[in-house]
Design an enzyme around this catalytic site. Structure first.
Site, mmCIF file in Angstrom:
data_model
loop_
_atom_site.group_PDB
_atom_site.id
_atom_site.type_symbol
_atom_site.label_atom_id
_atom_site.label_comp_id
_atom_site.label_asym_id
_atom_site.label_seq_id
_atom_site.Cartn_x
_atom_site.Cartn_y
_atom_site.Cartn_z
ATOM 1 N N SER A 1 69.791 0.284 -30.109
ATOM 2 C CA SER A 1 69.244 1.611 -30.446
ATOM 3 C C SER A 1 69.894 2.205 -31.695
ATOM 4 C CB SER A 1 69.420 2.569 -29.262
ATOM 5 O OG SER A 1 70.772 2.631 -28.862
ATOM 6 N N ASN B 1 76.677 6.341 -20.271
ATOM 7 C CA ASN B 1 75.585 7.130 -19.681
ATOM 8 C C ASN B 1 75.841 8.635 -19.789
ATOM 9 O OD1 ASN B 1 74.645 4.635 -19.103
ATOM 10 N ND2 ASN B 1 74.901 4.757 -16.879
ATOM 11 N N THR C 1 35.306 37.261 -32.638
ATOM 12 C CA THR C 1 35.315 36.511 -31.377
ATOM 13 C C THR C 1 34.190 35.495 -31.527
ATOM 14 O OG1 THR C 1 33.738 37.935 -30.240
ATOM 15 C CG2 THR C 1 36.063 38.539 -30.033
ATOM 16 N N HIS C 2 34.375 34.321 -30.964
ATOM 17 C CA HIS C 2 33.391 33.222 -31.118
ATOM 18 C C HIS C 2 33.148 32.900 -32.587
ATOM 19 C CE1 HIS C 2 32.317 34.026 -26.853
ATOM 20 N NE2 HIS C 2 32.468 35.287 -27.239
ATOM 21 N N SER D 1 40.654 16.658 -55.748
ATOM 22 C CA SER D 1 39.912 15.486 -55.304
ATOM 23 C C SER D 1 39.927 14.444 -56.412
ATOM 24 C CB SER D 1 38.475 15.890 -54.983
ATOM 25 O OG SER D 1 37.608 14.795 -55.133
ATOM 26 N N LYS E 1 37.139 20.608 -56.856
ATOM 27 C CA LYS E 1 37.766 20.810 -55.546
ATOM 28 C C LYS E 1 39.190 21.343 -55.607
ATOM 29 C CE LYS E 1 36.288 20.018 -51.801
ATOM 30 N NZ LYS E 1 36.279 18.772 -51.129
ATOM 31 N N ASN F 1 41.755 21.742 -52.404
ATOM 32 C CA ASN F 1 41.761 21.536 -50.953
ATOM 33 C C ASN F 1 43.037 22.048 -50.285
ATOM 34 O OD1 ASN F 1 39.273 20.186 -51.046
ATOM 35 N ND2 ASN F 1 40.273 18.235 -51.507
ATOM 36 N N GLU G 1 45.945 21.537 -43.436
ATOM 37 C CA GLU G 1 45.336 20.492 -42.598
ATOM 38 C C GLU G 1 46.387 19.550 -42.030
ATOM 39 O OE1 GLU G 1 41.730 18.700 -44.532
ATOM 40 O OE2 GLU G 1 42.116 20.304 -45.963
ATOM 41 N N TYR H 1 70.837 6.658 -14.108
ATOM 42 C CA TYR H 1 70.447 6.229 -15.456
ATOM 43 C C TYR H 1 69.570 4.976 -15.386
ATOM 44 C CZ TYR H 1 70.611 4.567 -20.251
ATOM 45 O OH TYR H 1 70.248 4.135 -21.506
ATOM 46 N N GLN I 1 66.402 5.443 -23.014
ATOM 47 C CA GLN I 1 66.690 5.233 -24.432
ATOM 48 C C GLN I 1 65.457 5.584 -25.284
ATOM 49 O OE1 GLN I 1 69.366 2.026 -25.857
ATOM 50 N NE2 GLN I 1 67.509 1.100 -26.664
ATOM 51 N N LYS J 1 64.769 9.215 -27.508
ATOM 52 C CA LYS J 1 65.284 9.708 -28.794
ATOM 53 C C LYS J 1 64.263 9.702 -29.922
ATOM 54 C CE LYS J 1 69.646 8.257 -27.255
ATOM 55 N NZ LYS J 1 68.871 7.691 -26.131
#
Ligand code: ARG
Length: 456
Positions: free
Chosen positions: A22, A109, A154-155, A276, A282, A284, A289, A316, A321, A324
């Protein structure tokens, strides 16, 4: 060499060694591992479990290792099984048999459980600070726009008038809750598992509280089995971080919409937008996003941890392991998302005139118009119906409630008088929503002041 020599006649198969190891990811807990070992060795010396002078040598050598790692003089050996093996091996290289005494009354451990707690406590601190600074940016923007009228939705349909400041303060409320949750999660993380041993505690007369105190932890785990196998604190943190990302992703989605030609409520700075490869026009909102998209990684980490822990027998198990990489990725992701989002928002231009123009369409003062009749004595349901008829008439004949002549109002209900135009004026509508937590500019200012006090 692994730590578990003696019983074995063969070395671990090469590929299996890589599979088991690890160090490639737990190497980032090096400083926490050393800090934990310093506390453990100090406590062993104080309790005369190892010789005081040996304890002192171990502590000073561990400090030397930390300094050499920091300065780059010492590099982590990536062929070690894990960070615990590396640090102990380096100590033994430097101190000979004294170094071999460090692991008295300890197991990897309880050691790994401690390291992860210490590491995550440091990360919680960083994330909390990032959230604080992000909230400061939002508060600044909210102050600049506390009376900037915009449509509330709303909506995703224009609904009632609010201000941009009020809208931003909704995110402040969410993020302040996130900070509270992190503070709460911290309480249960700041507990020491040292002394749990492999699973069954130890026969040595440890002073567990003393070691915990040296580490700035508030107490010790109550049960040795739970001490080594509890990962609730990881799951709690991932839950908190998932909620942070839910909030960021909602905000990100609004930024994406607000940048579109359909809305044009804000304009992102060029430094936080992309173009773009084919469409020259463009601009963006990639950053927003990406934040929205990265929320998926953090939720994924939460599900990873829940799934790893589900059904594990005490105590344990090596499955743990797998905790992490998931939680490391989540803390990294959340930190970079908060910081980048804050900088993007800070530099964005708010297009108040477009917000107001949007607010002027969509009959968002219709509720206020109905309330006007209610205040003249009409039951709300009758007022609602009358204004519904007015809106239908406006749509058919190309009016807004502001431009509709008074005789048309009075044709539907005789209670309408000249003062209706003031009652449906957008600024007045917003001012009138003067309830605690509402969008009236004075209320928003109060909310901002209050949040400034909370965001310490
Ligand atoms: N690398 C392990 C982990 O991350 C810690 C070592 C405990 N290993 C063991 N075989 N008991 O959980």
């Amino acid at each position: 060499m692994p730590l578990w020599t003696g019983r074995f006649k063969k070395q671990l198969d090469k590929k299996t060694n890589d599979f088991n190891s690890s160090i490639s990811f737990d190497c980032r807990m090096a400083s926490q591992d050393i800090k934990g070992s310093i506390a453990h060795a100090t406590m062993l010396g104080k309790q005369n479990i190892i010789d005081k002078s040996e304890s002192e040598k171990i502590v000073s050598s561990l400090k030397g290792i930390a300094a050499d790692l920091e300065s780059g003089k010492l590099e982590i050996d990536m062929s070690a099984e894990d960070i615990h093996t590396f640090v102990e091996g380096e100590l033994t290289k430097r101190l000979g048999s004294t170094g071999k005494r460090l692991h008295t009354a300890r197991s990897r451990n309880d050691q790994v459980a401690l390291d992860l707690r210490l590491y995550l406590l440091d990360e919680i601190e960083k994330i909390d600070l990032a959230l604080k600074e992000f909230i400061d940016v939002i508060l600044k923007k909210a102050k600049e726009n506390y009376d900037a009228v915009m449509p509330g939705y709303t909506h995703l349909q224009r609904a009632q008038p609010i201000t941009f400041g009020h809208h931003l303060m909704a995110y402040t409320a969410m993020l302040l809750r996130d900070r509270e949750r992190l503070a709460d999660c911290k309480k249960r993380t700041a507990v020491s598992p040292l002394g749990s041993g492999a699973l069954a505690g130890t026969t040595y007369p440890l002073d567990r509280e003393y070691a915990a105190e040296l580490l700035g932890l508030s107490g010790v785990c109550a049960n040795s089995l739970d001490g080594v196998s509890d990962r609730d604190y990881v799951i709690e943190l991932l839950s908190c971080l998932s909620l942070v990302m839910v909030h960021l992703s909602r905000f990100a989605e609004e930024v994406v919409m607000w940048c579109s030609w359909e809305f044009k409520f804000i304009e992102l700075d060029d430094a936080f937008s992309t173009g773009s490869s084919i469409m020259p026009q463009k601009k963006n909102p990639d950053i927003a996003e990406l934040v929205r998209g990265k929320s998926g990684r953090v939720f994924g980490s939460l599900v990873t941890l829940l799934t790893v822990m589900k059904g594990l027998p005490l105590a344990y198990n090596k499955d743990m392991q797998e905790d992490k990489q998931a939680v490391f990725d989540a803390v990294d992701t959340v930190l970079i998302c908060i910081d980048t989002f804050a900088a993007m928002l800070d530099s964005a231009k708010v297009l108040k005139a477009n917000m107001r123009a949007a607010a002027a369409k969509g009959f968002i003062n219709a509720t206020d118009c109905a309330d006007y009749l209610v205040k003249k004595g009409l039951p709300f349901r009758d007022a609602y119906k009358a204004v519904g008829e007015l809106v239908a008439f406006c749509i058919e004949n190309g009016y807004t409630l502001e431009t509709l002549p008074l005789e048309e109002y009075r044709r539907v209900c005789g209670l309408f008088a000249d003062d209706v135009y003031a009652a449906i004026d957008l600024d007045n509508c917003v001012k009138g929503r003067n309830v605690k937590g509402g969008p009236a500019p004075q209320r928003v200012l109060f909310e901002i002041e209050n949040a400034e006090k909370l965001n310490k």
